[in-house]
Design a protein around this motif. Structure first.
Motif, PDB file in Angstrom:
ATOM      1  N   GLY A 139       0.882  -1.429   0.339  1.00 29.19           N
ATOM      2  CA  GLY A 139       0.157  -0.033   0.096  1.00 29.19           C
ATOM      3  C   GLY A 139       0.557   0.831  -0.065  1.00 29.19           C
ATOM      4  O   GLY A 139       0.280   2.867  -0.537  1.00 29.19           O
ATOM      5  N   ALA A 140       2.315   1.251   1.054  1.00 28.97           N
ATOM      6  CA  ALA A 140       2.977   2.166   0.820  1.00 28.97           C
ATOM      7  C   ALA A 140       3.537   2.622  -0.246  1.00 28.97           C
ATOM      8  O   ALA A 140       3.634   4.173  -0.991  1.00 28.97           O
ATOM      9  CB  ALA A 140       3.789   1.882   2.324  1.00 28.97           C
ATOM     10  N   ALA A 141       3.573   1.289  -1.490  1.00 25.97           N
ATOM     11  CA  ALA A 141       4.458   1.776  -2.345  1.00 25.97           C
ATOM     12  C   ALA A 141       3.356   2.470  -3.417  1.00 25.97           C
ATOM     13  O   ALA A 141       3.473   3.028  -4.172  1.00 25.97           O
ATOM     14  CB  ALA A 141       4.764   0.323  -3.006  1.00 25.97           C
ATOM     15  N   ALA A 142       2.526   1.914  -3.263  1.00 18.31           N
ATOM     16  CA  ALA A 142       1.173   2.015  -4.364  1.00 18.31           C
ATOM     17  C   ALA A 142       0.844   4.049  -4.011  1.00 18.31           C
ATOM     18  O   ALA A 142       0.942   4.351  -5.482  1.00 18.31           O
ATOM     19  CB  ALA A 142       0.300   1.651  -4.221  1.00 18.31           C
ATOM     20  N   VAL A 143       0.722   4.249  -3.125  1.00 18.01           N
ATOM     21  CA  VAL A 143       0.455   5.333  -3.269  1.00 18.01           C
ATOM     22  C   VAL A 143       1.731   6.809  -2.607  1.00 18.01           C
ATOM     23  O   VAL A 143       1.256   7.976  -2.484  1.00 18.01           O
ATOM     24  CB  VAL A 143      -0.722   5.686  -1.434  1.00 18.01           C
ATOM     25  N   GLY A 144       2.648   6.152  -2.623  1.00 14.04           N
ATOM     26  CA  GLY A 144       3.708   6.800  -2.001  1.00 14.04           C
ATOM     27  C   GLY A 144       4.087   7.633  -3.583  1.00 14.04           C
ATOM     28  O   GLY A 144       4.613   8.573  -3.255  1.00 14.04           O
ATOM     29  N   ARG A 145       3.925   6.925  -4.733  1.00 10.90           N
ATOM     30  CA  ARG A 145       4.332   8.367  -5.591  1.00 10.90           C
ATOM     31  C   ARG A 145       4.130   9.204  -6.306  1.00 10.90           C
ATOM     32  O   ARG A 145       2.629   9.461  -5.368  1.00 10.90           O
ATOM     33  CB  ARG A 145       3.848   7.077  -6.918  1.00 10.90           C
ATOM     34  N   PRO A 146       3.925  10.340  -6.561  1.00 17.52           N
ATOM     35  CA  PRO A 146       3.563  11.483  -7.491  1.00 17.52           C
ATOM     36  C   PRO A 146       2.782  10.815  -8.174  1.00 17.52           C
ATOM     37  O   PRO A 146       1.863  10.167  -8.272  1.00 17.52           O
ATOM     38  CB  PRO A 146       4.529  11.932  -8.183  1.00 17.52           C
ATOM     39  N   LEU A 147       1.619  11.989  -7.927  1.00 17.17           N
ATOM     40  CA  LEU A 147       0.391  12.114  -8.501  1.00 17.17           C
ATOM     41  C   LEU A 147       0.078  11.372  -9.473  1.00 17.17           C
ATOM     42  O   LEU A 147      -0.455  10.950  -9.823  1.00 17.17           O
ATOM     43  CB  LEU A 147      -0.689  12.774  -8.176  1.00 17.17           C
ATOM     44  N   ALA A 148       1.172  12.103 -10.407  1.00 17.15           N
ATOM     45  CA  ALA A 148       1.209  11.768 -11.868  1.00 17.15           C
ATOM     46  C   ALA A 148       1.120  10.011 -12.281  1.00 17.15           C
ATOM     47  O   ALA A 148       0.562   8.787 -13.167  1.00 17.15           O
ATOM     48  CB  ALA A 148       2.037  12.348 -13.224  1.00 17.15           C
ATOM     49  N   ASP A 149       1.778   9.423 -11.154  1.00 18.42           N
ATOM     50  CA  ASP A 149       2.387   7.971 -11.211  1.00 18.42           C
ATOM     51  C   ASP A 149       1.342   6.802 -10.507  1.00 18.42           C
ATOM     52  O   ASP A 149       1.912   6.173  -9.811  1.00 18.42           O
ATOM     53  CB  ASP A 149       3.779   7.626 -11.262  1.00 18.42           C
ATOM     54  N   ALA A 150       0.757   7.756  -9.732  1.00 20.97           N
ATOM     55  CA  ALA A 150      -0.238   7.009  -8.042  1.00 20.97           C
ATOM     56  C   ALA A 150      -0.893   5.788  -8.866  1.00 20.97           C
ATOM     57  O   ALA A 150      -1.517   6.090  -9.728  1.00 20.97           O
ATOM     58  CB  ALA A 150      -0.028   8.171  -7.342  1.00 20.97           C
ATOM     59  N   ARG A 151      -1.572   5.179  -7.699  1.00 21.74           N
ATOM     60  CA  ARG A 151      -2.469   4.860  -7.855  1.00 21.74           C
ATOM     61  C   ARG A 151      -3.459   3.815  -6.540  1.00 21.74           C
ATOM     62  O   ARG A 151      -2.479   4.706  -5.583  1.00 21.74           O
ATOM     63  CB  ARG A 151      -1.743   2.857  -7.609  1.00 21.74           C
ATOM     64  N   LEU A 152      -4.343   4.131  -6.826  1.00 28.05           N
ATOM     65  CA  LEU A 152      -4.949   3.776  -5.066  1.00 28.05           C
ATOM     66  C   LEU A 152      -4.495   2.566  -5.007  1.00 28.05           C
ATOM     67  O   LEU A 152      -3.492   1.737  -4.856  1.00 28.05           O
ATOM     68  CB  LEU A 152      -6.655   3.404  -5.914  1.00 28.05           C
ATOM     69  N   LEU A 153      -5.253   2.446  -3.369  1.00 33.77           N
ATOM     70  CA  LEU A 153      -4.952   1.252  -2.565  1.00 33.77           C
ATOM     71  C   LEU A 153      -4.990  -0.040  -3.102  1.00 33.77           C
ATOM     72  O   LEU A 153      -5.927  -0.472  -3.513  1.00 33.77           O
ATOM     73  CB  LEU A 153      -5.364   1.031  -0.849  1.00 33.77           C
ATOM     74  N   PRO A 154      -3.958  -1.195  -2.793  1.00 31.34           N
ATOM     75  CA  PRO A 154      -4.511  -2.451  -2.824  1.00 31.34           C
ATOM     76  C   PRO A 154      -5.874  -2.712  -2.774  1.00 31.34           C
ATOM     77  O   PRO A 154      -6.493  -1.839  -1.703  1.00 31.34           O
ATOM     78  CB  PRO A 154      -3.387  -3.100  -2.663  1.00 31.34           C
ATOM     79  N   SER A 155      -6.772  -3.667  -3.482  1.00 31.15           N
ATOM     80  CA  SER A 155      -7.541  -3.542  -2.785  1.00 31.15           C
ATOM     81  C   SER A 155      -8.394  -4.345  -1.559  1.00 31.15           C
ATOM     82  O   SER A 155      -9.289  -4.164  -1.210  1.00 31.15           O
ATOM     83  CB  SER A 155      -8.631  -4.911  -4.018  1.00 31.15           C
ATOM     84  N   ARG A 156      -7.292  -5.080  -0.820  1.00 27.58           N
ATOM     85  CA  ARG A 156      -7.659  -5.929   0.774  1.00 27.58           C
ATOM     86  C   ARG A 156      -7.747  -4.311   1.800  1.00 27.58           C
ATOM     87  O   ARG A 156      -8.188  -5.119   2.200  1.00 27.58           O
ATOM     88  CB  ARG A 156      -6.382  -6.590   0.718  1.00 27.58           C
TER      89      ARG A 156
END
Length: 376
Positions: A11-28
């Motif tokens: 989760g930290a890896a997904a949201v830790g990116r800049p907005l232009a590259d960011a993803r939502l938190l994993p579904s779990r």
């Protein structure tokens, strides 16, 4: 099953990116009981959580019940006028002291009539003759940290959160013209929801969906493409929704005189972390209070507020009813989207999706959430 430490790292890896590259938190993060238990302990017990408004308890003896992170609370206005958050668990046999809302000069347990003062002090314990003398201090109802900010009542369960007003100072200054501590509740709508609380927070904090979900209620006047989130200024996110053509909005009620011109040309929504969802219009304020029960359920109460001076119009009651109907209609449109998202998140095919620049406020919230979840 994936260990929670690995899930937090993902989760930290997904949201830790800049907005232009960011993803939502994993579904779990939206479906896992383990994540929900971590949220209860690391987010909802450690931070300030909004539980009510002073308009609900204007007189000494007024009180209401609410649970926060599984902790039963009684929010009470004392004889001294102070708003307190007390444990709602009797010190005798752990019976819950109340349900709903009411007013009384004391707090009386319905089981054996142990009675407490409005500040939690034990007043009476019937038929205890023959028992060793009671330690009255130990038998008092425990209290929790409680602050009133702009009329809204907040509770911190572990008592270690920094003072709330200082953290929200920029937002408090912005909202001062609405005189929120003087607001009147003009309507409440209650929904029992069967999806994760963050699904609603995500939905509330983006207007990207307006053209698809609200094509008649919001999109004509507040187009999705015009919305924009502020840069982060504290433990809250702010999303601005300008009126089409930057025209003045058409309010139901006369706005207060000091509300700035910019606020008259649109409306703003806020997420005061972790979960206080607030929509501020030129003439009214809407608050979404979530009583979070599990990873997949919560009770939502939509509060509708206006200032008493704005209500001094001949057709005020009809306008209040219109406001309640409009709030209900909008949320019913959102329920279909939120329930659909929750069902999709439970699929094995669900992956953390990319975020649009129009979803910057979601990114800010999820970065804050992950920061709290990974704290020791």
């Amino acid at each position: 099953m994936q260990p929670i430490a690995e899930l937090l790292k993902e989760g930290a890896a997904a949201v830790g990116r800049p907005l232009a590259d960011a993803r939502l938190l994993p579904s779990r993060f939206y479906t896992s009981t383990e994540i929900f238990e971590a949220e209860k302990e690391r987010i909802f017990r450690r931070n300030w959580v909004s539980v009510g408004h002073v308009a609900e308890i204007p007189k000494p003896g007024d009180r209401f019940r609410i649970d926060v992170a599984g902790e039963p609370l009684l929010i009470v206005r004392g004889r001294d006028g102070v708003v307190r958050a007390l444990s709602a668990v009797c010190r005798h046999r752990a019976m819950l002291l109340a349900e709903g809302a009411g007013n009384a000069g004391t707090i009386s347990c319905p089981y054996h009539k142990w009675t407490y003062a409005l500040d939690g002090a034990l007043m009476a314990a019937p038929l205890m003759e023959g028992a060793s003398p009671l330690d009255e201090a130990a038998c008092a109802l425990p209290s929790f940290a409680c602050e009133v900010w702009n009329g809204f009542i907040f509770v911190n369960l572990d008592g270690r959160a920094a003072p709330l007003a200082a953290a929200l100072a920029p937002l408090g200054e912005e909202l001062a013209p609405w005189k929120m501590d003087e607001l009147e509740i003009v309507g409440r709508v209650v929904f029992d929801q069967r999806y994760n609380w963050k699904v609603l927070a995500d939905n509330f904090m983006e207007a990207y969906h307006h053209f698809a979900i609200h094509p008649e209620t919001f999109e004509p006047n507040y187009p999705a493409a015009m919305s924009q989130a502020d840069e982060a200024r504290g433990p809250f996110a702010a999303l601005r929704m300008p009126h089409k053509g930057n025209e003045l909005s058409e309010p139901l009620f006369p706005p207060l005189p000091d509300i700035p011109d910019e606020a008259r040309r649109g409306f703003s929504v806020f997420n005061i972390y972790p979960s206080m969802l607030l929509a501020v219009f030129v003439d009214t304020v809407t608050w979404y209070r979530m009583e979070i029960e599990s990873a997949g359920s919560f009770r939502l109460t939509i509060y509708l507020f206006a200032h008493p001076r704005s209500l001094d119009v001949p057709d005020a009651e009809a306008l209040k009813e219109f406001l309640r109907e409009a709030a209900t209609a909008v949320h019913i449109e959102d329920i279909a989207a939120c329930e659909g998202v929750q069902k999709g998140l439970e699929s094995r095919m669900a992956v953390p999706g990319r975020l649009s620049p129009l979803e910057a406020a979601i990114h800010q919230h999820q970065q804050w959430l992950m920061g709290e979840l990974v704290k020791a």
